[in-house]
Design a protein around this motif. Structure first.
Motif, PDB file in Angstrom:
ATOM      1  N   TYR A   1       0.841  -1.191   0.000  1.00 60.39           N
ATOM      2  CA  TYR A   1       0.000   0.000   0.000  1.00 60.39           C
ATOM      3  C   TYR A   1       0.878   1.243   0.000  1.00 60.39           C
ATOM      4  CZ  TYR A   1      -4.102  -2.759   1.278  1.00 60.39           C
ATOM      5  OH  TYR A   1      -5.146  -3.645   1.281  1.00 60.39           O
ATOM      6  N   PRO A   2       0.511   2.259  -0.790  1.00 60.79           N
ATOM      7  CA  PRO A   2       1.236   3.534  -0.701  1.00 60.79           C
ATOM      8  C   PRO A   2       1.043   4.131   0.692  1.00 60.79           C
ATOM      9  CG  PRO A   2      -0.154   3.479  -2.662  1.00 60.79           C
ATOM     10  CD  PRO A   2      -0.518   2.283  -1.824  1.00 60.79           C
TER      11      PRO A   2
ATOM     12  N   LYS B   1      -0.152  -1.567   9.832  1.00 65.01           N
ATOM     13  CA  LYS B   1      -0.951  -2.233   8.795  1.00 65.01           C
ATOM     14  C   LYS B   1      -1.422  -3.601   9.270  1.00 65.01           C
ATOM     15  CE  LYS B   1       1.888  -1.996   5.357  1.00 65.01           C
ATOM     16  NZ  LYS B   1       2.520  -2.095   4.028  1.00 65.01           N
ATOM     17  N   GLN B   2      -0.539  -4.349   9.898  1.00 59.64           N
ATOM     18  CA  GLN B   2      -0.923  -5.678  10.388  1.00 59.64           C
ATOM     19  C   GLN B   2      -2.050  -5.570  11.410  1.00 59.64           C
ATOM     20  OE1 GLN B   2       2.226  -8.007  12.113  1.00 59.64           O
ATOM     21  NE2 GLN B   2       0.923  -9.771  12.401  1.00 59.64           N
ATOM     22  N   ALA B   3      -1.932  -4.619  12.332  1.00 57.27           N
ATOM     23  CA  ALA B   3      -2.976  -4.424  13.341  1.00 57.27           C
ATOM     24  C   ALA B   3      -4.286  -3.995  12.691  1.00 57.27           C
ATOM     25  CB  ALA B   3      -2.523  -3.395  14.374  1.00 57.27           C
ATOM     26  N   TRP B   4      -4.224  -3.100  11.715  1.00 60.13           N
ATOM     27  CA  TRP B   4      -5.423  -2.615  11.039  1.00 60.13           C
ATOM     28  C   TRP B   4      -6.123  -3.765  10.316  1.00 60.13           C
ATOM     29  CZ3 TRP B   4      -8.210  -2.346   6.677  1.00 60.13           C
ATOM     30  CH2 TRP B   4      -9.161  -1.328   6.556  1.00 60.13           C
ATOM     31  N   ILE B   5      -5.354  -4.538   9.557  1.00 55.20           N
ATOM     32  CA  ILE B   5      -5.933  -5.635   8.782  1.00 55.20           C
ATOM     33  C   ILE B   5      -6.498  -6.725   9.699  1.00 55.20           C
ATOM     34  CG2 ILE B   5      -5.348  -7.512   7.189  1.00 55.20           C
ATOM     35  CD1 ILE B   5      -3.473  -5.424   5.781  1.00 55.20           C
ATOM     36  N   THR B   6      -5.797  -7.041  10.771  1.00 55.18           N
ATOM     37  CA  THR B   6      -6.296  -8.025  11.734  1.00 55.18           C
ATOM     38  C   THR B   6      -7.621  -7.571  12.337  1.00 55.18           C
ATOM     39  OG1 THR B   6      -4.058  -8.782  12.253  1.00 55.18           O
ATOM     40  CG2 THR B   6      -5.767  -9.237  13.891  1.00 55.18           C
ATOM     41  N   ALA B   7      -7.687  -6.304  12.740  1.00 55.43           N
ATOM     42  CA  ALA B   7      -8.926  -5.769  13.313  1.00 55.43           C
ATOM     43  C   ALA B   7     -10.055  -5.766  12.283  1.00 55.43           C
ATOM     44  CB  ALA B   7      -8.692  -4.364  13.854  1.00 55.43           C
ATOM     45  N   ALA B   8      -9.736  -5.431  11.045  1.00 51.94           N
ATOM     46  CA  ALA B   8     -10.755  -5.409   9.991  1.00 51.94           C
ATOM     47  C   ALA B   8     -11.315  -6.811   9.740  1.00 51.94           C
ATOM     48  CB  ALA B   8     -10.172  -4.829   8.706  1.00 51.94           C
TER      49      ALA B   8
ATOM     50  N   ARG C   1     -14.419  -5.076   4.970  1.00 45.90           N
ATOM     51  CA  ARG C   1     -13.732  -5.361   3.709  1.00 45.90           C
ATOM     52  C   ARG C   1     -12.385  -4.648   3.673  1.00 45.90           C
ATOM     53  NH1 ARG C   1     -12.655  -3.233  -1.125  1.00 45.90           N
ATOM     54  NH2 ARG C   1     -13.610  -1.245  -0.637  1.00 45.90           N
ATOM     55  N   ILE C   2     -11.360  -5.367   3.293  1.00 45.94           N
ATOM     56  CA  ILE C   2     -10.019  -4.782   3.189  1.00 45.94           C
ATOM     57  C   ILE C   2      -9.855  -4.263   1.768  1.00 45.94           C
ATOM     58  CG2 ILE C   2      -7.543  -5.228   3.337  1.00 45.94           C
ATOM     59  CD1 ILE C   2      -8.319  -7.500   5.340  1.00 45.94           C
TER      60      ILE C   2
ATOM     61  N   ILE D   1       3.067   8.637   9.905  1.00 51.01           N
ATOM     62  CA  ILE D   1       2.939   7.810   8.714  1.00 51.01           C
ATOM     63  C   ILE D   1       1.524   7.253   8.674  1.00 51.01           C
ATOM     64  CG2 ILE D   1       3.937   5.907   7.399  1.00 51.01           C
ATOM     65  CD1 ILE D   1       5.759   6.972  10.455  1.00 51.01           C
ATOM     66  N   SER D   2       0.903   7.340   7.502  1.00 54.74           N
ATOM     67  CA  SER D   2      -0.443   6.792   7.361  1.00 54.74           C
ATOM     68  C   SER D   2      -0.555   6.042   6.038  1.00 54.74           C
ATOM     69  CB  SER D   2      -1.493   7.901   7.432  1.00 54.74           C
ATOM     70  OG  SER D   2      -1.316   8.816   6.360  1.00 54.74           O
ATOM     71  N   VAL D   3      -1.579   5.197   5.970  1.00 54.54           N
ATOM     72  CA  VAL D   3      -1.898   4.467   4.749  1.00 54.54           C
ATOM     73  C   VAL D   3      -3.284   4.945   4.323  1.00 54.54           C
ATOM     74  CG1 VAL D   3      -2.240   2.200   3.708  1.00 54.54           C
ATOM     75  CG2 VAL D   3      -0.537   2.493   5.520  1.00 54.54           C
ATOM     76  N   PRO D   4      -3.348   5.862   3.346  1.00 54.54           N
ATOM     77  CA  PRO D   4      -4.646   6.435   2.963  1.00 54.54           C
ATOM     78  C   PRO D   4      -5.691   5.409   2.542  1.00 54.54           C
ATOM     79  CG  PRO D   4      -2.862   7.762   2.085  1.00 54.54           C
ATOM     80  CD  PRO D   4      -2.235   6.519   2.669  1.00 54.54           C
ATOM     81  N   ASP D   5      -5.280   4.274   1.978  1.00 52.86           N
ATOM     82  CA  ASP D   5      -6.237   3.247   1.569  1.00 52.86           C
ATOM     83  C   ASP D   5      -6.859   2.515   2.758  1.00 52.86           C
ATOM     84  OD1 ASP D   5      -5.977   3.612  -1.225  1.00 52.86           O
ATOM     85  OD2 ASP D   5      -4.173   2.368  -1.256  1.00 52.86           O
TER      86      ASP D   5
END
Length: 75
Positions: free
Chosen positions: A5-6, A46-53, A59-60, A20-24
């Motif tokens: 991800y950008p 990112k790992q924490a965000w995706i795990t929580a999602a 939807r990721i 630092i952020s991931v706009p997507d």
């Protein structure tokens, strides 16, 4: 599978360090003091965000195509 991800990196000229952020991935944000720590910190975020999602059934999103990302630097 590795998905790239950008990310947006903003330097804090007053207090130092970087945000630092991931706009997507809305809300996927982290901070660090040293440039060298950016990749480790955002990988953890990112790992924490995706795990929580996944746990919440959210939807990721697919990453933005790197060819559609504008690169700019504030001077």
């Amino acid at each position: 599978m590795i998905v790239t991800y950008p990310m947006l990196i903003v330097e804090d000229p007053v207090e130092g360090g970087y945000t630092i952020s991931v706009p997507d991935l809305p809300g996927c944000v982290t901070c660090c003091q040293r440039w060298e720590d950016i990749l480790v910190m955002i990988a953890d975020a990112k790992q924490a965000w995706i795990t929580a999602a996944i746990r919440a059934g959210i939807r990721i999103p697919e990453p933005t195509d790197i060819n559609n990302v504008e690169v700019c630097k504030n001077v």
